[in-house]
Design an enzyme around this catalytic site. Structure first.
Site, PDB file in Angstrom:
ATOM      1  N   SER A 285      25.628  26.169  49.159  1.00  0.00           N
ATOM      2  CA  SER A 285      26.161  25.459  50.449  1.00  0.00           C
ATOM      3  C   SER A 285      25.037  25.015  51.322  1.00  0.00           C
ATOM      4  O   SER A 285      24.036  24.391  51.078  1.00  0.00           O
ATOM      5  CB  SER A 285      27.346  26.149  51.105  1.00  0.00           C
ATOM      6  OG  SER A 285      26.816  27.204  51.380  1.00  0.00           O
TER       7      SER A 285
ATOM      8  N   LYS B 107      30.591  21.769  53.248  1.00  0.00           N
ATOM      9  CA  LYS B 107      29.866  23.108  52.892  1.00  0.00           C
ATOM     10  C   LYS B 107      30.924  24.103  53.384  1.00  0.00           C
ATOM     11  O   LYS B 107      30.854  25.204  53.061  1.00  0.00           O
ATOM     12  CB  LYS B 107      28.496  22.942  53.684  1.00  0.00           C
ATOM     13  CG  LYS B 107      27.745  21.981  52.940  1.00  0.00           C
ATOM     14  CD  LYS B 107      27.324  22.012  51.435  1.00  0.00           C
ATOM     15  CE  LYS B 107      26.173  20.974  51.070  1.00  0.00           C
ATOM     16  NZ  LYS B 107      26.078  21.017  49.630  1.00  0.00           N
TER      17      LYS B 107
END
Ligand code: COA
Length: 268
Positions: free
Chosen positions: A151, A169
């Site tokens: 992420s 994310k």
């Protein structure tokens, strides 16, 4: 000087099979290289077969191992399922899925088209879930499985020009925690890495063009961008028995950037 990967013993990942989405370039190419160098069988997946083939050839030369290269768009659940099947057909099983395929660009929220927002959510977030879901049946047979979701730290604060990527994310980190809880009983750990700015990546070329990168580096407590091998080392640690009791955790590897104020040396 020691490389971050020198601390791991030769063949530490022998017998492991890993599939790395986004493994043709950048950070995830580095993760694929590190896994292969330590003895894992590796399949790299991204959209363009020509890019993948070139990377697979280079990685084979670097690591002395066969690298499988299967083109698939992670937005297409059937395509990623087929890539996972091709990996299992070739190597007999799957132990590790690295979800690294991502798309990003700088865009002011007010000017970002609905399709632009949707595209990044589709690649980063939906692609992560589609791959994890397709891998589940194989990973549960491993009994020592890992899903590693890449992420970022964008969503820890509000980040200008990044509403699409930040939302994606944040969703990925939620997927990491939820799957860790649901799939622990099947012997599947689910972890994340949140890289900060990493030198020599497409992301940094796009997200910190020109002198923005100098300003950004100065705002990082470590005083510099990270190296691809520093993310790869974190990916090896999380894959290793040293992390056997770590799940649901997102490891930030950013030189302290996300805890510094201001979080980004970016003006808009
Ligand atoms: N600014 C604003 N909107 C953008 C954009 C930009 N720089 N780049 C793409 N978009 C929008 C497009 O305009 C389009 O929306 P529209 O139909 O309303 O015009 C939508 O996003 C899809 O773009 P498109 O290029 O058709 O999609 P794609 O699936 O071929 O590629 C990306 C999407 C994100 C992968 C593409 O931008 C890309 O190739 N990026 C470079 C690679 C990359 O991002 N690497 C990772 C870096 S972290």
């Amino acid at each position: 000087m020691l490389s971050p990967l020198d601390v791991f013993r030769d063949n530490a990942l022998a017998g492991h099979v890993a599939l790395v989405t986004g493994g043709g370039t950048g950070i995830c190419r580095g993760i694929a290289a590190a896994y292969a160098r330590l003895g894992a069988e590796v399949c790299i997946v991204s959209r363009k077969q020509d890019v993948l083939d070139a990377s697979a050839k280079e990685l084979s030369a670097e690591t002395g191992r066969e690298i499988l290269a299967v083109a698939a768009d992670v937005r297409n659940p059937d395509a990623i399922a087929a890539a996972i099947k091709a990996t299992v057909d070739r190597f007999g099983k799957l132990d590790t899925l690295v979800n690294g395929a991502a798309g990003n660009f700088l865009a002011p929220a007010a000017a970002l088209s609905p399709n632009g927002f949707r595209t990044v959510i589709d690649i980063d977030l939906n692609g992560t879930f589609f791959a994890a879901r397709a891998a589940f049946e194989h990973l549960q047979k491993s009994r020592d499985a890992l899903i590693l979701n890449i992420s970022a730290t964008l969503h820890y604060h509000g980040t200008p020009l990044q509403v699409h990527a930040s939302a994606a994310k944040a969703g990925i980190d939620a997927v990491t925690k939820n799957l860790a809880v649901e799939w622990g009983q099947f012997g599947i750990r689910v972890c994340g890495i949140a890289p900060g700015p990493i030198a020599e990546t497409e992301g940094m070329k796009r997200l910190a063009p020109g002198d923005m990168s100098t300003k950004m580096a100065a705002s990082i407590p470590a005083g510099r961008f990270g190296a691809i091998d520093e993310i790869a080392a974190a990916a090896v640690f999380l894959r290793s028995p040293a992390a056997a009791y770590v799940t649901g955790h997102v490891l930030v590897v950013d030189g302290g950037q996300c805890i510094a104020t201001p979080p980004l040396g970016m003006s808009f």
